[in-house]
Motif scaffolding. Structure first.
Motif, PDB file in Angstrom:
ATOM      1  N   ASP A 190      -8.123   1.083  -2.103  1.00 20.40           N
ATOM      2  CA  ASP A 190      -6.716   1.111  -2.490  1.00 20.40           C
ATOM      3  C   ASP A 190      -5.925   0.072  -1.684  1.00 20.40           C
ATOM      4  O   ASP A 190      -5.084  -0.641  -2.229  1.00 20.40           O
ATOM      5  N   PHE A 191      -6.212  -0.035  -0.396  1.00 21.19           N
ATOM      6  CA  PHE A 191      -5.546  -1.016   0.461  1.00 21.19           C
ATOM      7  C   PHE A 191      -5.799  -2.439  -0.048  1.00 21.19           C
ATOM      8  O   PHE A 191      -4.874  -3.247  -0.151  1.00 21.19           O
ATOM      9  N   HIS A 192      -7.048  -2.743  -0.380  1.00 19.51           N
ATOM     10  CA  HIS A 192      -7.371  -4.099  -0.844  1.00 19.51           C
ATOM     11  C   HIS A 192      -6.751  -4.387  -2.204  1.00 19.51           C
ATOM     12  O   HIS A 192      -6.319  -5.525  -2.461  1.00 19.51           O
ATOM     13  N   LYS A 236      -3.898  -3.159  -3.260  1.00 16.76           N
ATOM     14  CA  LYS A 236      -2.480  -3.411  -2.973  1.00 16.76           C
ATOM     15  C   LYS A 236      -2.292  -4.780  -2.327  1.00 16.76           C
ATOM     16  O   LYS A 236      -1.299  -5.471  -2.591  1.00 16.76           O
ATOM     17  N   ALA A 238      -1.403   5.047   3.897  1.00 17.73           N
ATOM     18  CA  ALA A 238      -1.679   4.265   2.690  1.00 17.73           C
ATOM     19  C   ALA A 238      -0.484   4.282   1.739  1.00 17.73           C
ATOM     20  O   ALA A 238      -0.262   3.316   1.006  1.00 17.73           O
ATOM     21  N   LEU A 276       2.126   1.423   2.296  1.00 15.21           N
ATOM     22  CA  LEU A 276       1.780   0.008   2.050  1.00 15.21           C
ATOM     23  C   LEU A 276       2.407  -0.495   0.775  1.00 15.21           C
ATOM     24  O   LEU A 276       2.630   0.149  -0.147  1.00 15.21           O
TER      25      LEU A 276
END
Length: 197
Positions: free
Chosen positions: A85-87, A89, A194, A197
């Motif tokens: 999910d971070f990548h 975003k 998360a 972000l």
């Protein structure tokens, strides 16, 4: 035309070629986003399958201490989910803040999506776009972890009430339970971070 290693800036490259390169970069980033979303879905499915398998073995064998494995699996898989999910975003932010600008503002999906999702109505308690505890993904990881801890504690309490259990087993169970509770709390913090972000 600029050759590899040529010190000329991007402004000196033919605009048509530069646009083609940027569009190819955009296509590669969209493919990377799609790949990561597919892996995310696989991690989500693996979480549900592993929690179900561990729970069914615990119930069928009447060894409810096995439920203490669920929070650890939820933590490991939940962190993988959050990483993807971070990548995703990060890619979206790059497209919105860097690539779209270099394409003359012609790539508008990410900026439109960001402004549409920023509306207060989309972040409600039971909304699927907000990362609150009622979010289905968080329930599949954190909620299942807490539920298995509650079931393990209730079954252990019932067993201790009905029969005498040696203190080393009781101490080991309580230690495992506390560790499981701790990792589910850590997972909750990871989901909250998360969401920022």
């Amino acid at each position: 035309m600029a050759q590899p290693g040529d010190p000329r800036s991007d402004d000196e490259v033919d605009p048509a070629i530069r646009t083609q390169i940027l569009l190819a970069e955009y296509s590669a980033l969209r493919a990377e986003t799609e790949r990561r979303a597919t892996v995310q879905w696989s991690v989500f499915a693996l979480q549900l399958a592993s929690a179900g398998a561990i729970s069914s073995v615990a119930i069928s064998s009447s060894d409810f201490a096995l439920l203490l494995l669920v929070p650890f699996a939820a933590y490991l898989l939940g962190c993988r989910y959050i990483l993807h999910d971070f990548h995703i975003k990060l890619i979206r932010r790059y497209v919105r803040e860097s690539l779209a600008e270099r394409l003359g503002g012609q790539v508008r999906w990410e900026s439109w999506r960001t402004s549409a999702l920023a509306a207060p109505a989309t972040r409600g308690w039971f909304s699927v776009t907000g990362w609150n505890f009622a979010h289905p993904t968080r329930l599949a990881f954190e909620g299942v972890g807490f539920l298995s801890l509650a079931a393990a504690l209730l079954s252990a309490g019932y067993r201790w009430w009905r029969t005498s259990v040696p203190w080393p087993l009781t101490a080991g169970f309580l230690l495992g339970w506390l560790l499981g509770f701790g990792v589910v709390l850590l997972l909750g913090q990871a989901f909250r971070r998360a969401s920022d972000l």
